[in-house]
Structure formats: structure tokens, C-alpha cells
Design an enzyme around this catalytic site. Structure first.
Site, short mmCIF file in Angstrom:
data_model
loop_
_atom_site.label_atom_id
_atom_site.label_comp_id
_atom_site.label_asym_id
_atom_site.label_seq_id
_atom_site.Cartn_x
_atom_site.Cartn_y
_atom_site.Cartn_z
N GLY A 63 2.00 4.79 13.11
CA GLY A 63 2.64 3.54 13.53
C GLY A 63 2.08 3.04 14.85
N GLY B 115 6.45 5.04 8.17
CA GLY B 115 5.63 6.26 8.12
C GLY B 115 5.74 7.01 9.42
CD GLU C 58 9.44 13.08 11.14
OE1 GLU C 58 8.28 12.66 11.24
OE2 GLU C 58 10.37 12.40 10.69
CE LYS D 248 -2.08 2.96 2.16
NZ LYS D 248 -1.91 4.31 1.57
CD GLU E 152 12.65 0.71 9.86
OE1 GLU E 152 13.19 1.72 10.34
OE2 GLU E 152 13.17 -0.41 9.91
CB THR F 116 5.73 8.54 15.63
OG1 THR F 116 7.11 8.44 15.24
CG2 THR F 116 5.56 7.97 17.03
P1 NAD Z 1 1.94 8.52 7.32
O1 NAD Z 1 2.11 7.83 8.63
O2 NAD Z 1 0.94 9.59 7.21
O3 NAD Z 1 1.58 7.47 6.17
C1 NAD Z 1 2.39 6.35 5.90
C2 NAD Z 1 1.54 5.29 5.23
O4 NAD Z 1 0.57 4.83 6.16
C3 NAD Z 1 0.75 5.79 4.01
O5 NAD Z 1 0.73 4.78 3.02
C4 NAD Z 1 -0.63 6.01 4.59
O6 NAD Z 1 -1.65 5.95 3.63
C5 NAD Z 1 -0.72 4.86 5.57
N1 NAD Z 1 -1.72 5.04 6.63
C6 NAD Z 1 -2.14 6.19 7.20
N2 NAD Z 1 -3.09 5.92 8.14
C7 NAD Z 1 -3.28 4.59 8.14
C8 NAD Z 1 -4.12 3.71 8.88
N3 NAD Z 1 -4.99 4.16 9.79
N4 NAD Z 1 -4.04 2.39 8.64
C9 NAD Z 1 -3.17 1.90 7.73
N5 NAD Z 1 -2.35 2.69 6.98
C10 NAD Z 1 -2.40 4.02 7.19
O7 NAD Z 1 3.41 9.03 6.92
P2 NAD Z 1 3.81 9.92 5.67
O8 NAD Z 1 3.39 11.32 5.93
O9 NAD Z 1 3.38 9.26 4.41
O10 NAD Z 1 5.40 9.80 5.72
C11 NAD Z 1 6.21 10.61 6.46
C12 NAD Z 1 6.62 9.93 7.75
O11 NAD Z 1 7.30 8.71 7.47
C13 NAD Z 1 7.60 10.76 8.54
O12 NAD Z 1 7.24 10.74 9.90
C14 NAD Z 1 8.93 10.04 8.34
O13 NAD Z 1 9.86 10.25 9.37
C15 NAD Z 1 8.48 8.64 8.28
N6 NAD Z 1 9.51 7.81 7.62
C16 NAD Z 1 10.23 6.94 8.37
C17 NAD Z 1 11.25 6.18 7.79
C18 NAD Z 1 12.07 5.21 8.58
O14 NAD Z 1 12.67 4.34 7.99
N7 NAD Z 1 12.12 5.32 9.90
C19 NAD Z 1 11.51 6.30 6.42
C20 NAD Z 1 10.74 7.20 5.68
C21 NAD Z 1 9.74 7.95 6.29
#
Ligand code: NAD
Length: 509
Positions: free
Chosen positions: A250, A245, A402, A188, A267, A247
Site C-alpha cells: 500500500g 492488501g 502481522e 486485479k 485498506e 501495508t
Molecule cells: P499484498 O499486498 O501482497 O497484495 C495485495 C494485492 O496487491 C494483490 O493483488 C497483489 O498482486 C497486488 N500487488 C502487489 N504488489 C503490487 C505492486 N507493486 N503494484 C500493484 N499491485 C501490487 O497482500 P496479500 O498478501 O494479497 O493480502 C494480505 C494483506 O491484505 C494483509 O496484510 C491483510 O491485512 C491485508 N488486508 C486488509 C484488509 C482491510 O480491509 N484493511 C482486508 C483484507 C486484507
């Protein structure tokens, strides 16, 4: 199987991307809400996909479970699964240039970076293939008349949920080990950047078809997280979630996974400290700090977003840093001269700008940037200038949350204890950069700072053979490295009696 020329229509030009999702090996129109993807350099809509809905997810998950159990896949020896991974790597490499162009259009990132990401995704498949072929199950020391073994088996169906910032890298980091481990995958991608995952879907679909393996092993299901992602997480056939994604998301996924007693790897975000000690090499530290925060326009989980500078060097170092930050070339990712490309989306640019406004109200001095660039070239794009702030205590919200953009906050420190206290005073623990010529201090500090990765005199270097992941609110579990595949397997212990005699009642040892 052949290593062939460019993969034909595997990677459509953005304007030709079909509005399809991949449901267990079948390309079709999704049943869900439209997913719009925009070129952030121009604001132009690239494509509007029909996202996957809960019905698509249900079908994908059920057919994935069937594919995972198919003897053609379940019985495939490791070296043949490794061959599939190499074929996927071949196809990515053959099309790297077009994948790079697609990702630049979708995310705004510089072409040099997206090309490197495409090659690194191919490298992830190759490293994982090597790790797979050389992985061994253990025969454990027996304490009786039996042989004992510890075996690793696939989980079944993996939900891989990824963010928008480096789609092909995050996707490959999950897809390669999950397939290597013998699973099926529901991938996804993030709402804003579905195109690269769909291109990767075409590549994997082709490799599976060529190898006469079940094509239901992969689904690519773009759609809103709260709908498509949630349906994946809660589906009874899904046995693990691999998530990258934010925190907050997550944590919610970990709660949902707990209800199913399902493993989850996370992550997550960061607010990583980079540290310039008194004896650091000026040129090396300046270049490293700038790259650490402003490459990828700061949209990197490991971005070095808090800079701690020894008080004795503070004014000179920060002065030189600001002069360099002002000289960085801001422009579209398609221009080879660009160093700082637009942010992924206009809405994200607004969020970054709001954080800088918040920092101002918290008392920050804006040393450079703090606004979108002016001029015709930047009018329609999601641009934001490289920004350096100081004058804030580490407890300020701008230092704790962040921002995920090109915003660096500089703070002085007095001594090692003060430095460690400030650097660790955050909920995050993803990465840390140290700039010094003093090996003993580097070693001491690297051990004292809460971070999943510490870079000494370098930054943002990644190797497929080195585990990656966060401490504290930055995550749970590790990706990559030889053990990366193990995260996608279940362990089974096997005792095999050898002496043929009935068990005596007092057999306990
Ligand atoms: P996000 O958490 O908004 O979304 C990440 C993914 O989760 C997307 O595909 C989103 O559609 C999905 N998602 C959102 N809500 C969900 C739910 N309720 N159930 C299932 N899936 C859901 O993050 P973002 O804004 O897309 O990305 C940025 C974040 O990702 C930043 O915090 C960044 O630090 C983090 N990130 C971490 C790493 C790592 O390896 N630690 C790497 C890249 C990005």
C-alpha cells in the site's frame, strides 16, 4: 430484465475454468506469465491461467476510458445504474452456492464462510444501489446573485487491486461503489486466488450485456502485482487506485499515486487488540476471542491477534481459552464440521510457521498448537493448528508484525493506562474488541484506542452501511456507508449568475 434461475456457466467448476482474462469486455488468453491457483486443502493445482501483461492492461485501460465516456453510461441516470447493481446482486445470489464452492477451492476457506461472503457481496451491490438512488448533490448557500451547487462526477477509470483472503468481499466492496459512481473498473485479483474475480467478471459482463451498456466498463486482469498491478497503477488513463492488501504494498502504491497526483484508498494490515476486562462475561468473551482470531484461520485483516487479559483473570481465562482452542475442529473447508480450514497456500503456511519459530526464539511459551496437524487427512494440505502463545513483551516482533494466520498472542495488563499504552503501541490501527459489562469503561476505552473499528461485546461483524477503514499504517480512506460512492467521484462546484447584470469590480464578498 428478469430475475432468473442459476446463471448457467457464469461460475465454472474449478476444473473447467477457462484460461482467460477479461480485457474490456472481451474474454481472451492473457499475454502474461502463468498464474497457478492451488486448492490448499489438497495441494492440487486447480488451474493455470495466462495472466494479463502490460499490453493487456494498456488496452483494458484505454478501452475503459472510452467506455466510461460513452453517453450510454455517462448519461445513465442514477436509478438505472442502481438497476444494474441490483441485477448483479440477483446473479450473485442465484449462483451463490457455486461461487462459494469455487472460493472454498481457491482459498481453502470454510463453505459456511464463503457462502456468507457471496451473499454479503450481493448485499454490498444492493446497499450501494440504495445509496446511489438516494444520494443528493447540494445547493450551497449563495453569497451573491448566483446559485451555487456542489456536483459529483465520475473519476473515469478506477484500478481496484485486491488480496487473496476474502476475494469476493473485497472485489464487491470496490466494484459496486465504483460502478455506482459512474466509472469503469480494472479489477486485479491476487495471484493465488483469481477465480472468484473472474466469476464476478462473468456476472457483471452478463448484466452489462443484458442492459445494452458498454462491456468495456469492466476488465478482470489477474497477474503478478509487480507486473499487472504496477501497469494498472502507472497507466495514465487510471484516475484512482482502490487497494486492499499489505501495508508495504500500500505504501509503495501511495508513492506511485503521488507521482500522478492520483487519489488512492488503502485498506491495509492490522495487529488488532482484543481486550478482556475483569468483569467480562466468560462464555461471551471466550467465544468472541476464539472467533476473532481463529475464524478464517486468522487470515483476516481485523483478526484479533493480540489478546490483553486483566491480570486478575489471566490464568483462569487463558486456561479456558487454550482448552477451547485445542478442541477446535481443523479440516478441509468443504467439510461442514470444520472450524479451522487450511491456510490459503503452502507458502503462506510456511510464513506463519516461521513467525511461530521466531516467537519461540523471542521467548514465547507455546500454550497450544505451534505446528501443522499430524495425520493422513492433513498430509497434503496447508494446515496449521490454532496456536496460543504468551510470555512475550508487546515489543517482540511477533507482537508487532502481522502474522496473518491462526496465531494468538496473550498479554496481561495491570490497569487502564497500561492497557491503552500497550494496545496502541503498534504501527497499526485497524480494529479492537472489548469484552466487558461496564458500559462506562467500554465507552472510555473505545475512545482511547487507535482503531478504525471498535467492537464491544461482539467481533468481526460488518455492515454495508457502516464505514470501514484503518488508522495509522492500517490505511487511508473509508469504504462502505452512504459516502462510499463519493470516494469514486470528483467534486465540481458550479456558480450560475442569476441577475443578468455585468459584474461590478468590487464584487468580492
Ligand atoms: P499484498 O499486498 O501482497 O497484495 C495485495 C494485492 O496487491 C494483490 O493483488 C497483489 O498482486 C497486488 N500487488 C502487489 N504488489 C503490487 C505492486 N507493486 N503494484 C500493484 N499491485 C501490487 O497482500 P496479500 O498478501 O494479497 O493480502 C494480505 C494483506 O491484505 C494483509 O496484510 C491483510 O491485512 C491485508 N488486508 C486488509 C484488509 C482491510 O480491509 N484493511 C482486508 C483484507 C486484507
Amino acid at each position: 430484465m428478469t430475475v432468473d434461475a442459476p446463471a448457467g456457466d457464469l461460475v465454472p467448476a474449478p476444473e473447467r475454468t477457462p484460461d482467460e482474462v477479461l480485457v474490456a469486455g472481451e474474454w481472451r488468453r492473457g499475454g502474461g506469465a502463468p498464474v497457478e491457483t492451488v486448492d490448499p486443502a489438497t495441494g492440487r493445482t486447480l488451474t493455470v491461467l495466462a495472466g494479463a501483461d502490460a499490453t493487456d492492461v494498456d488496452e483494458a485501460a484505454r478501452r475503459a476510458a472510452t467506455a466510461a465516456a460513452d453517453p450510454r453510461w455517462r448519461g445513465l441516470p442514477a436509478h438505472r445504474r442502481a438497476r444494474l447493481l441490483h441485477r448483479i446482486a440477483d446473479l450473485i445470489e442465484a449462483d451463490a452456492d457455486r461461487i462459494s464452492a469455487l472460493q472454498t477451492a481457491d482459498t481453502g476457506k470454510c463453505r459456511a464462510e464463503t457462502l456468507a461472503l457471496a451473499h454479503s457481496a450481493a448485499g454490498t451491490f444492493r446497499y450501494t444501489a440504495a445509496a446511489l438512488e438516494t444520494a443528493e448533490d447540494a445547493v450551497t448557500p449563495a453569497r451573491g446573485d448566483y446559485v451555487t451547487m456542489s456536483l459529483h462526477e465520475p473519476i473515469g477509470v478506477i484500478g481496484a487491486i485486491t488480496p487473496w483472503n476474502s476475494p469476493i468481499a473485497s472485489d464487491a466492496q470496490k466494484l459496486a461503489p465504483a460502478l455506482a459512481a459512474g466509472n469503469a473498473v480494472l479489477l486485479k485479483p491476487a495471484e493465488w486466488t483469481p477465480l472468484v474475480a473472474l466469476a464476478l467478471g462473468r456476472i457483471v459482463h452478463r448484466a452489462l450485456t443484458e442492459a445494452a451498456l458498454p462491456t468495456g466498463l469492466l476488465s478482470v486482469l489477474p497477474g503478478p502485482g509487480a507486473v499487472t498491478g504496477d501497469a494498472i497503477v502507472r497507466h495514465p488513463a487510471v484516475g484512482k487506485i482502490a487497494f486492499t492488501g499489505g501495508t508495504r504494498t500500500g505504501r509503495a502504491l501511495a508513492h506511485a499515486a503521488a507521482d500522478k497526483l492520483m487519489p488512492v484508498s488503502l485498506e491495509l494490515g492490522g495487529k488488532s487488540p482484543t481486550i478482556v476486562l475483569e468483569d467480562a462475561d466468560l462464555e461471551q468473551a471466550l467465544a468472541g476471542v476464539l472467533f476473532g482470531i481463529f475464524s478464517s484461520s486468522g487470515q483476516s485483516c481485523v483478526a484479533g491477534s493480540r489478546l490483553f487479559v486483566a491480570r486478575a483473570r489471566y490464568d483462569a481465562f487463558v486456561g479456558a481459552l487454550v482448552a477451547r482452542a485445542k478442541a477446535l475442529r481443523v479440516g478441509p473447508g468443504s467439510d461442514p464440521a470444520t472450524q479451522v480450514a487450511p491456510l490459503v497456500h503452502h507458502r503462506h503456511r510456511d510464513s506463519v510457521a516461521a513467525y511461530v519459530d521466531l516467537a519461540r526464539t523471542e521467548g514465547a511459551h507455546v500454550l497450544c498448537g505451534g505446528a501443522a496437524p499430524e495425520g493422513e487427512r492433513y498430509r497434503d494440505g496447508a494446515y496449521y493448528l490454532p496456536t496460543v502463545l504468551d510470555g512475550l513483551p508487546n515489543s517482540a516482533r511477533a507482537c508487532q508484525e502481522e502474522i496473518f494466520g491462526p496465531v494468538l498472542i496473550v498479554l496481561p495488563f495491570d490497569d487502564e493506562d497500561d492497557l491503552v499504552a500497550q494496545a496502541n503501541d503498534t504501527v497499526y490501527g485497524l480494529a479492537c474488541g472489548l469484552w466487558t459489562r461496564d458500559a462506562a469503561r467500554a465507552w472510555r476505552l473505545a475512545r482511547r484506542i487507535d482503531a478504525g473499528t471498535v467492537w464491544i461485546n461482539t467481533y468481526k461483524q460488518f455492515s454495508g452501511s457502516t464505514p470501514f477503514g484503518g488508522m495509522k499504517d492500517s490505511g487511508l480512506g473509508r469504504e462502505k456507508g452512504r459516502d462510499g460512492i463519493r470516494g469514486y467521484q470528483r467534486q465540481k462546484s458550479l456558480y450560475w449568475g442569476t441577475d443578468g447584470a455585468p459584474l461590478p469590480w468590487a464584487a468580492s464578498r
